[in-house]
Scaffold this motif. Structure first.
Motif, PDB file in Angstrom:
ATOM      1  N   LEU A  77      32.493  28.612  37.682  1.00 41.99           N
ATOM      2  CA  LEU A  77      31.618  29.632  38.257  1.00 41.99           C
ATOM      3  C   LEU A  77      30.236  29.592  37.614  1.00 41.99           C
ATOM      4  CD1 LEU A  77      31.270  32.048  40.169  1.00 41.99           C
ATOM      5  CD2 LEU A  77      32.125  33.519  38.329  1.00 41.99           C
ATOM      6  N   TYR A  79      37.009  33.412  41.460  1.00 44.27           N
ATOM      7  CA  TYR A  79      35.965  33.574  42.472  1.00 44.27           C
ATOM      8  C   TYR A  79      35.472  32.226  43.009  1.00 44.27           C
ATOM      9  CZ  TYR A  79      31.961  35.633  44.856  1.00 44.27           C
ATOM     10  OH  TYR A  79      31.056  36.038  45.808  1.00 44.27           O
ATOM     11  N   ALA A  80      35.233  31.279  42.094  1.00 44.27           N
ATOM     12  CA  ALA A  80      34.724  29.979  42.538  1.00 44.27           C
ATOM     13  C   ALA A  80      35.713  29.314  43.489  1.00 44.27           C
ATOM     14  CB  ALA A  80      34.456  29.084  41.330  1.00 44.27           C
TER      15      ALA A  80
END
Length: 437
Positions: free
Chosen positions: A189, A22-23
């Motif tokens: 993250l 995601y990051a």
């Protein structure tokens, strides 16, 4: 085990993949959008459509049909390779020119996929390692500028910005020192989330974009206007596409080894064809070029879950997240200094990956010259981007980006020094060598 439990586990493992990438997935839209001066609404759209298209691109690779999909548990995300070229194209020709170039690149990779499957063997570790190293080097200035609060910020280099950046940096380092496995893979993250919370206490977070964002939207074709097609921008993005193919090839073979599979030339072509289609969709919906995320390979090996249904679940989660602008808007409130603290590590790790590839190179005089000239030119153009400003615009855009200049140098010099090798002696990437052994 009942069906409900099985589905629950599949969802959990899919969510792990999403969290791990995601990051990296949101960084490219944030950095590109802020560099091009997009407003909060446009930035939220860019993050949302990126997540949604990541999900579609991931599902395309899981197909394993006659013509599409590598059929491995791969996750696709926006490529760091395209970061500085997109900013350069957008600054010189405008945002629509970025997407015209991406559309042409996606179509090229799609239709040339069979040819690319044969071409890959001419990119040995001396080329791929050099290119990846140059990518990392070219990205570091962006990370450092963000650590200070952003290149044009009024409080650049302030004590608060530096405190935020180094707090995130040290937290990520500490998590990698004291944790292992999945928690370590989430360190970036977690660092970004913790840094944003800390920034909120310092009064540096504005929640208005989240409040104003809608709960749901459909993807919009040509959100930033009809694409334009500039020759220099197209040539630049075609080279980016070639680098993406080279990167993805290494990931394909790494995953194939983990999954005890042998990849054929046709399967490679199917994988490239899916990436080409994903890049084309990125251009249509004003997202990004996509490549296979290497960080998720480690998660497959760590978890031991090698089935495609987990990746299908991850793709579905990404599409769901990308359909909700309010979730995407949370990414837009991350302060530049927090991003800088995280990206200085991520981009540094790109350099480390390139150096690891180069450790497999035989350091003959020819190979040393390839590495030396390519990295020097790539770093030099990154530091002095106006070196070729007197050239015609379609040429200057091609060579004013360090990644493109360095990559071209590595490819051309390798052909110059190593083209006399017999066909049977052509250097292969390590992953290809292992496959042929």
């Amino acid at each position: 085990m009942n069906t409900r439990q099985s589905r629950g586990k599949i969802f959990s493992f899919g969510l792990q993949h999403v969290l791990a990438m995601y990051a990296g997935a949101i960084l490219v839209p944030l950095l590109v959008g802020r560099a091009l001066g997009l407003n909060a609404e446009e930035l939220a759209y860019l993050v949302a459509i990126d997540l949604l298209t990541c999900g579609i691109a991931t599902l395309l690779q899981t197909l394993k049909s006659k013509h599409l999909g590598i059929g491995l548990p791969v996750i696709l995300g926006s490529s760091f390779v395209a970061l500085t070229p997109m900013i350069s194209i957008g600054s010189q020709y405008g945002v629509p020119a970025i997407y015209g170039a991406i559309i042409i690149t996606g179509l090229f990779i799609f239709f040339a996929s069979s040819f690319l499957g044969k071409l890959v063997r001419f990119f040995p570790p001396v080329v791929t390692g050099t290119v990846v190293t140059i990518i990392g080097i070219s990205l570091v200035p962006t990370a450092i500028k963000n650590m200070g609060g952003g290149a044009n910020s009024s409080d650049f280099g302030s004590s608060e910005n530096l405190l935020l950046a180094f707090s995130v940096l040290f937290l990520i380092i500490a998590m990698n020192r004291f944790f292992s496995g999945f928690m370590r893979s989430l360190s970036v993250l977690i660092g970004i989330i913790a840094g944003t919370i800390f920034a909120a206490f310092l009064g540096k977070v504005n929640l208005d974009p989240v409040k104003e964002a809608s709960w749901f939207h459909f993807p919009q074709v040509f959100y930033f206007g009809l694409p334009t097609f500039e020759p220099g921008a197209i040539l630049t993005m075609l080279i980016v596409g070639l680098v993406i193919v080279i990167e993805s090839t290494g990931v394909f073979f790494a995953l194939a080894k983990i999954c005890d599979r042998s990849l054929t030339e046709q399967e490679l072509a199917n994988g490239y064809r899916s990436e080409g289609l994903a890049i084309f969709l990125g251009g249509i919906f004003n997202a990004f070029p996509y490549n296979t995320f290497a960080q998720n390979v480690g998660l497959v090996e760590l978890s031991g879950i090698k089935t495609r249904n987990v990746v299908v679940a991850a793709g579905g989660i990404l599409i769901f997240l990308g359909s909700i602008p309010k979730i995407a808007a949370f990414a837009t409130i991350i302060p530049n200094a927090v991003l800088g603290g995280a990206t200085v590590i991520m981009f540094g790790m790109v350099i480390s990956s390139g150096m690891r590839m180069l450790s497999n190179v035989e350091f003959t005089n020819n190979n040393l010259l390839i590495i030396a000239c390519s990295i020097s030119l790539g770093l030099g153009v990154t530091a002095v981007p106006n070196l070729f400003s007197s050239l015609p615009s379609f040429l200057s855009i091609l060579v004013s980006d360090g990644v493109i200049t360095g990559s071209l140098a590595a490819i051309i010099l390798n052909l110059f020094f190593n083209d006399k090798k017999k066909k049977g002696d052509v250097s292969l990437p390590n992953s290809l060598k292992a496959e042929e052994a």
